[in-house]
Design an enzyme around this catalytic site. Structure first.
Site, short mmCIF file in Angstrom:
data_model
loop_
_atom_site.label_atom_id
_atom_site.label_comp_id
_atom_site.label_asym_id
_atom_site.label_seq_id
_atom_site.Cartn_x
_atom_site.Cartn_y
_atom_site.Cartn_z
N GLY A 1 0.83 -1.20 0.00
CA GLY A 1 0.00 0.00 0.00
C GLY A 1 0.86 1.24 0.00
CB THR B 1 -2.13 -2.99 4.51
OG1 THR B 1 -1.37 -4.19 4.71
CG2 THR B 1 -1.50 -2.16 3.41
CG HIS C 1 1.28 1.30 7.97
ND1 HIS C 1 2.30 1.00 8.84
CD2 HIS C 1 1.87 1.97 6.93
CE1 HIS C 1 3.45 1.46 8.36
NE2 HIS C 1 3.22 2.06 7.20
CD GLU C 2 0.47 2.53 3.27
OE1 GLU C 2 0.77 3.71 3.01
OE2 GLU C 2 1.32 1.63 3.47
CG HIS D 1 2.23 6.62 5.95
ND1 HIS D 1 3.24 6.97 6.82
CD2 HIS D 1 2.48 5.34 5.56
CE1 HIS D 1 4.07 5.93 6.95
NE2 HIS D 1 3.63 4.93 6.20
CG HIS E 1 7.49 4.10 8.39
ND1 HIS E 1 8.03 4.30 7.14
CD2 HIS E 1 6.30 3.49 8.19
CE1 HIS E 1 7.20 3.82 6.22
NE2 HIS E 1 6.15 3.32 6.83
CD1 TRP F 1 12.49 3.84 9.61
CD2 TRP F 1 11.07 2.57 10.78
NE1 TRP F 1 11.66 3.20 8.71
CE2 TRP F 1 10.79 2.41 9.40
CE3 TRP F 1 10.29 1.86 11.71
CZ2 TRP F 1 9.76 1.58 8.94
CZ3 TRP F 1 9.27 1.04 11.24
CH2 TRP F 1 9.02 0.91 9.87
CG ASP G 1 7.70 8.77 15.49
OD1 ASP G 1 8.31 9.44 16.34
OD2 ASP G 1 6.88 7.87 15.80
CB THR H 1 6.55 6.36 18.83
OG1 THR H 1 7.03 7.57 18.24
CG2 THR H 1 5.04 6.32 18.73
ZN LIG Z 1 4.38 3.07 5.96
#
Ligand SMILES: [Zn+2]
Length: 428
Positions: free
Chosen positions: A200, A239, A242-243, A246, A252, A254, A265, A270
């Site tokens: 994705g 998925t 998560h998308e 964004h 993310h 990291w 991030d 986090t």
């Molecule tokens: Zn991602």
């Protein structure tokens, strides 16, 4: 415009091929890399393609960071926000033309995970249990379309293009995809084949042209039933969770690119991490960068059954987006049914001619006689550019100022609390 789009599409394929080559060849030496999120790669590509948008988006990022810095629950009392979603199914065959049931199963997952009512909260390690956030966002399949008509919130388009979900062609009916619905007031999700490397992708606020704003998910990883049921370990709809993270400006844990303790991030709660947990599901506590890793966070690459939480810090970042560039979603009427049956149309329609236009346009609100209303023109990043009073059934001729750039604009007409939004393309 068509040629430009064609060139853009071809150019994109080359760039993506190059990027995927770089990312995936190293691991092919030992083993096939499991498919994962493409958001960072596309973010990079959009930044190169649209430097002006990127500059504006950076300003938005600063404003959102400032808003988040001063956020407190007492200053910003919350009411539940419901986001209208339109799902564009772009398919090459019957298998990819996923069922309404599979689509609804994805909405169920979103509504559980963004409300922290998911059934696997118990897998969050005790240390991170206090950092489980109810984001207080729900999602509906749109019940009225941008013209105010009845809709199921699902559009279906046949395509003859392979892996169209990787390409910007997926966002345009004319190039084998599906046209975006007013992205200020709808979350557009395209469900389209993305090949073997990407599950994705999503656009960050303001960084892509509005007609390409939203989320793209491969049909194998959308929802929990039908085609998705056989897609372990990405078979539980996370998925898309998560998308959409964004899409609401979450990074993310990291940061961007490959995991490293140097990345972050921009969310306090986090912890830093040097592992993305791609296709992993740890059974014991894990640590990196001097702290425990929150691999149960939705913004990791952990297997679907092992993802279970957003944090309060991520919630504030999402709210900053909904108070900033994505604010129009919060007053969309997309979730409100337009009538009780598909034949029930709203009191008026907004006609725009010609469209695309070289400059002069005629707007007309067709509907009840003798009503007055308001017509507004907005640019793609939500700035009001023009406003005038209108009367129903009277054509209104308007000339776009010479200084306006070619591109997509949005017209909103409001008559007796009925709101209709349509878009037009300026092509001088
Ligand atoms: Zn991602």
């Amino acid at each position: 415009m068509a040629i430009l789009e064609k060139l853009t599409g071809d150019y994109m394929k080359r760039i993506l091929f190059f990027l995927f080559f770089l990312v995936f060849t190293q691991s092919w030496i030992t083993a096939q890399t499991p498919p994962s999120c493409g958001a960072d790669l596309y973010r990079e590509w959009y930044a190169q393609q649209y430097p002006e948008l990127n500059e504006q988006a950076k300003e938005m990022q600063e404003a959102m960071a400032e808003w988040a810095l001063h956020y407190t629950e007492s200053i910003h009392p919350r009411t539940l926000i419901t986001i209208p979603v339109v799902v564009h199914v772009v398919y090459q065959n019957g298998v990819q033309n996923i069922s309404q049931e599979q689509i609804e199963s994805q909405l169920d997952v979103l509504n559980a995970d963004y409300r922290a009512t998911n059934s696997n909260l118990n897998i969050v390690p005790p240390f991170f249990q206090p950092l489980i956030a109810d984001v207080e966002i729900e999602f509906c399949l749109a019940a009225r379309d941008p013209e105010g008509k009845y809709t199921t919130g699902i559009t279906r388009h046949f395509t003859n293009k392979d892996n169209i979900g990787l390409d910007t062609d997926v966002h345009y009916t004319a190039t084998g995809g599906a046209d975006t619905w007013d992205p200020l007031h709808y979350l557009n999700i395209w469900v389209a084949d993305m090949g073997d490397n990407v599950v994705g992708r999503a656009t960050f606020p303001g960084e892509a042209p509005p007609a390409e704003d939203g989320v793209v998910i491969d049909p194998r990883y959308f929802g929990t039933t039908g085609l998705a049921a056989g897609s372990e370990p990405y078979h539980l709809g996370r998925t898309t969770v998560h998308e959409i993270g964004h899409y609401f400006n979450l990074l993310h844990p990291w940061g961007s690119g490959l995991p490293s303790c140097d990345g972050d991030d921009e969310v306090e709660d986090t912890p830093l991490t040097s592992n993305n947990y791609l296709q992993e599901c740890p059974s014991t506590l894990q640590a990196s960068c001097g702290s425990l890793d929150m691999y149960t966070n939705y913004m990791y690459y952990t297997n679907d059954p092992c993802l279970a939480q957003f944090t309060p810090g991520q919630k504030v970042r999402i709210l900053a987006t909904l108070a900033g560039p994505r604010a129009a979603l919060t007053n969309s009427t997309g979730c409100q049914p337009s009538g009780t049956d598909p034949g029930n149309y709203p009191v008026f329609k907004l006609l725009i001619q010609p469209n695309p236009s070289p400059g002069q346009l005629v707007f007309e609100c067709k509907g009840k006689e003798g009503k007055s209303g308001l017509l507004q023109i907005w640019d793609p990043i939500g700035r009001l550019l023009y406003e005038t009073a209108i009367s129903t059934n009277q054509p209104y001729t308007w000339e776009a100022p010479a200084t306006w750039a070619d591109g997509v604009y949005f017209v909103q007409a409001e008559v007796e609390e009925e709101v209709v939004v349509r878009r037009f393309v300026l092509r001088k």
